[in-house]
Write an enzyme that holds these catalytic residues in place. Structure first.
Site, PDB file in Angstrom:
ATOM      1  N   ARG A 258      12.592  -9.740  -1.692  1.00 10.60           N
ATOM      2  CA  ARG A 258      11.863  -9.503  -2.934  1.00 10.60           C
ATOM      3  C   ARG A 258      12.834  -9.025  -4.008  1.00 10.60           C
ATOM      4  O   ARG A 258      13.656  -8.146  -3.775  1.00 10.60           O
ATOM      5  CB  ARG A 258      10.744  -8.466  -2.723  1.00 10.60           C
ATOM      6  CG  ARG A 258       9.690  -8.982  -1.746  1.00 10.60           C
ATOM      7  CD  ARG A 258       8.534  -8.022  -1.564  1.00 10.60           C
ATOM      8  NE  ARG A 258       7.619  -8.536  -0.540  1.00 10.60           N
ATOM      9  CZ  ARG A 258       6.556  -7.895  -0.104  1.00 10.60           C
ATOM     10  NH1 ARG A 258       6.246  -6.709  -0.607  1.00 10.60           N
ATOM     11  NH2 ARG A 258       5.783  -8.423   0.832  1.00 10.60           N
ATOM     12  N   ARG A 273      11.998   0.846  -1.369  1.00 10.37           N
ATOM     13  CA  ARG A 273      11.807  -0.377  -2.159  1.00 10.37           C
ATOM     14  C   ARG A 273      13.139  -1.118  -2.194  1.00 10.37           C
ATOM     15  O   ARG A 273      14.036  -0.771  -2.974  1.00 10.37           O
ATOM     16  CB  ARG A 273      11.342  -0.023  -3.572  1.00 10.37           C
ATOM     17  CG  ARG A 273      10.816  -1.216  -4.367  1.00 10.37           C
ATOM     18  CD  ARG A 273      10.441  -0.785  -5.780  1.00 10.37           C
ATOM     19  NE  ARG A 273       9.318   0.137  -5.816  1.00 10.37           N
ATOM     20  CZ  ARG A 273       8.055  -0.242  -5.964  1.00 10.37           C
ATOM     21  NH1 ARG A 273       7.754  -1.514  -6.077  1.00 10.37           N
ATOM     22  NH2 ARG A 273       7.091   0.667  -6.005  1.00 10.37           N
ATOM     23  N   GLU A 345       2.474   3.253   0.750  1.00 10.18           N
ATOM     24  CA  GLU A 345       1.973   2.092   1.492  1.00 10.18           C
ATOM     25  C   GLU A 345       2.880   1.708   2.664  1.00 10.18           C
ATOM     26  O   GLU A 345       4.086   1.562   2.507  1.00 10.18           O
ATOM     27  CB  GLU A 345       1.850   0.890   0.551  1.00 10.18           C
ATOM     28  CG  GLU A 345       1.403  -0.391   1.257  1.00 10.18           C
ATOM     29  CD  GLU A 345       1.672  -1.639   0.427  1.00 10.18           C
ATOM     30  OE1 GLU A 345       1.867  -2.706   1.040  1.00 10.18           O
ATOM     31  OE2 GLU A 345       1.697  -1.544  -0.819  1.00 10.18           O
ATOM     32  N   SER A 348      -0.754  -3.524   4.504  1.00  7.58           N
ATOM     33  CA  SER A 348      -1.703  -4.112   3.556  1.00  7.58           C
ATOM     34  C   SER A 348      -2.376  -5.278   4.255  1.00  7.58           C
ATOM     35  O   SER A 348      -1.719  -6.041   4.968  1.00  7.58           O
ATOM     36  CB  SER A 348      -0.951  -4.599   2.316  1.00  7.58           C
ATOM     37  OG  SER A 348      -1.831  -5.181   1.392  1.00  7.58           O
ATOM     38  N   ARG A 384      10.127  -0.415   6.292  1.00  7.67           N
ATOM     39  CA  ARG A 384       9.726   0.796   5.564  1.00  7.67           C
ATOM     40  C   ARG A 384       9.099   1.842   6.474  1.00  7.67           C
ATOM     41  O   ARG A 384       9.108   3.042   6.152  1.00  7.67           O
ATOM     42  CB  ARG A 384       8.750   0.434   4.441  1.00  7.67           C
ATOM     43  CG  ARG A 384       8.384   1.622   3.574  1.00  7.67           C
ATOM     44  CD  ARG A 384       7.313   1.312   2.567  1.00  7.67           C
ATOM     45  NE  ARG A 384       7.806   0.586   1.414  1.00  7.67           N
ATOM     46  CZ  ARG A 384       7.099   0.384   0.304  1.00  7.67           C
ATOM     47  NH1 ARG A 384       5.863   0.865   0.214  1.00  7.67           N
ATOM     48  NH2 ARG A 384       7.609  -0.298  -0.707  1.00  7.67           N
TER      49      ARG A 384
END
Length: 418
Positions: A258, A273, A345, A348, A384
């Site tokens: 990403r 991130r 988070e 998801s 993460r």
């Protein structure tokens, strides 16, 4: 793409969905107009082709001047048919373009609003209290010889890292535990390609508002995936599935990429991130009427994994304005991060209903009919997770306790020591 039948029967519901997302409701009216124009063009082309067929029969029976007259009419009619078919093709293209601009219709229970308008469904576990000065995951990981962000930046730039020694072992243990759970639940394990064609990436809905997040290899016209959802959604594109025995479930293990565009200065410390990470992702094909129940199952499987790493977490119902274009509803599980005094988070899960399948041509047979399948996705473990695991299980001497369920995947090891 949204269902045109839903659009025609209840356009206001689609407008309301657009408004709830904070998107342009006038796109719905443009789509209605394109749909009407396309249906009119199809009707005109069909009528002219029927006239042309009837005229052809008359020509076969005629002779002399009558035949010459009919042939002249046929020539004129053929030109009209050609024009009508060109108009239909143009109307088809306009309709598709208009349809792709409208996001999936959110479920009625989805909270309206933006990123901060989520609804908390529940809290599980209690944030730990420490009687010593705690360290963040980067300090812990560095001391353990598990994480090296300095050399990651030297080799690849900001937001890259090396997992070394016990760090690499810990990530593999997490992912292998996720795989063990998924396969025990009947998922088929898949290691998919991480480069996909534009039509697959577009079909999943990732080239809309979040296109800036996606890495593109222009010379090869391929995209690096941000989740194995993309290749798994494309896996059955253009196919007719057999769902008579229930949902088809896959667990995809892949590296993910990403760009994190627009997040400059946000979560730059450590590995919260980053540009590259590993993930096990659940992906499901099912009947539309089964999708809500399947969504609850995916959430339950995510919570089962979180229980295994023994961290406090909460479940939130994500607001419409924070959904991706494909999702009709999304639940996040957010773990407690002690040094941030906040929930972040970790998982998801989204119900994309028939939105992706319509774009990708994925259908199933139902009593002689073919219908678009529903697709769903859900995170089962990612890199993460190490952040929550290290911080919540740290001890006064700088060591980190390994959760009991994870120990068999770490060779029985119980503690990581500096």
């Amino acid at each position: 793409m949204i269902d045109l039948k839903t659009l025609r029967e209840d356009p206001e519901a689609v407008r309301a969905s657009q408004r709830a997302r904070g998107e342009d409701a006038s796109l719905v009216d443009a789509l209605l107009s394109a749909d009407e124009r396309r249906r009119s063009a199809v009707s005109r082309a069909d009528t002219l082709r029927a006239e042309q067929k009837q005229l052809g029969k008359q020509v076969g029976k005629a002779s002399g001047e009558e035949r010459d007259t009919l042939l002249a009419q046929g020539k004129d009619l053929a030109a009209q048919v050609k024009d009508a078919e060109a108009e239909q093709a143009e109307a088809d293209e306009t309709l598709q373009q208009a349809q792709r601009k409208v996001s999936n219709v959110v479920e009625p229970e989805t909270p309206a609003g933006g990123e901060d308008d989520y609804v908390v469904h529940k809290h599980v576990g209690t944030p730990p209290e420490f009687d010593f000065e705690i360290s963040d995951h980067l300090e812990l990981g560095t001391a353990l010889g598990a994480l090296d962000t300095e050399r990651g930046a030297k080799v690849s730039g900001a937001r890259f890292y090396f997992l070394t020694g016990v760090g690499a072992q810990l990530e593999l243990a997490l992912l292998n535990m996720a795989v063990a759970q998924a396969t025990a639940a009947g998922f088929t394990l898949v290691v998919p390609p991480v480069l996909v064609r534009p039509e697959i990436m577009e079909g999943t809905g990732f080239l809309g508002a979040h296109a800036s997040e996606v890495y593109r290899l222009e010379e090869d016209d391929l995209y690096l995936v941000g989740t194995s959802e993309a290749p798994l959604a494309g896996y059955h594109s253009g196919e007719i599935l057999d769902l008579s025995r229930g949902p088809i479930r896959y667990a995809g293990w892949s590296s993910c990429f990403r760009r994190e565009a627009g997040s400059y200065g946000k979560d730059t410390r450590g590995i919260i991130r980053v540009h590259q990470f590993n993930k096990v992702e659940m992906f499901v094909y099912c009947r539309e009427e089964d999708s809500r129940a399947e969504h609850e199952r995916l959430l339950a499987w995510e919570e089962e994994m979180l229980a295994k790493i023994e961290v406090p977490y909460r479940v939130i119902d994500v607001a419409a304005g924070d959904l991706g274009a494909s999702a009709a509803r999304k639940f996040d599980c957010e773990a407690w991060i002690p040094t941030q005094q906040a929930y972040r988070e970790l998982t998801s899960t989204s119900n994309c209903t028939t939105f992706q399948a319509r774009r990708l041509g994925t259908r199933y047979r139902d009593e002689g009919r073919t219908l678009p399948a529903s697709t769903l996705n859900g995170t089962l473990a990612t890199t993460r997770w190490l952040v929550a695991l290290l911080e919540n299980h740290q001890q006064a001497d700088g060591s980190v306790r390994i959760p009991e369920a994870l120990r068999p995947f770490m060779g029985g090891r119980e503690v990581l020591t500096p």
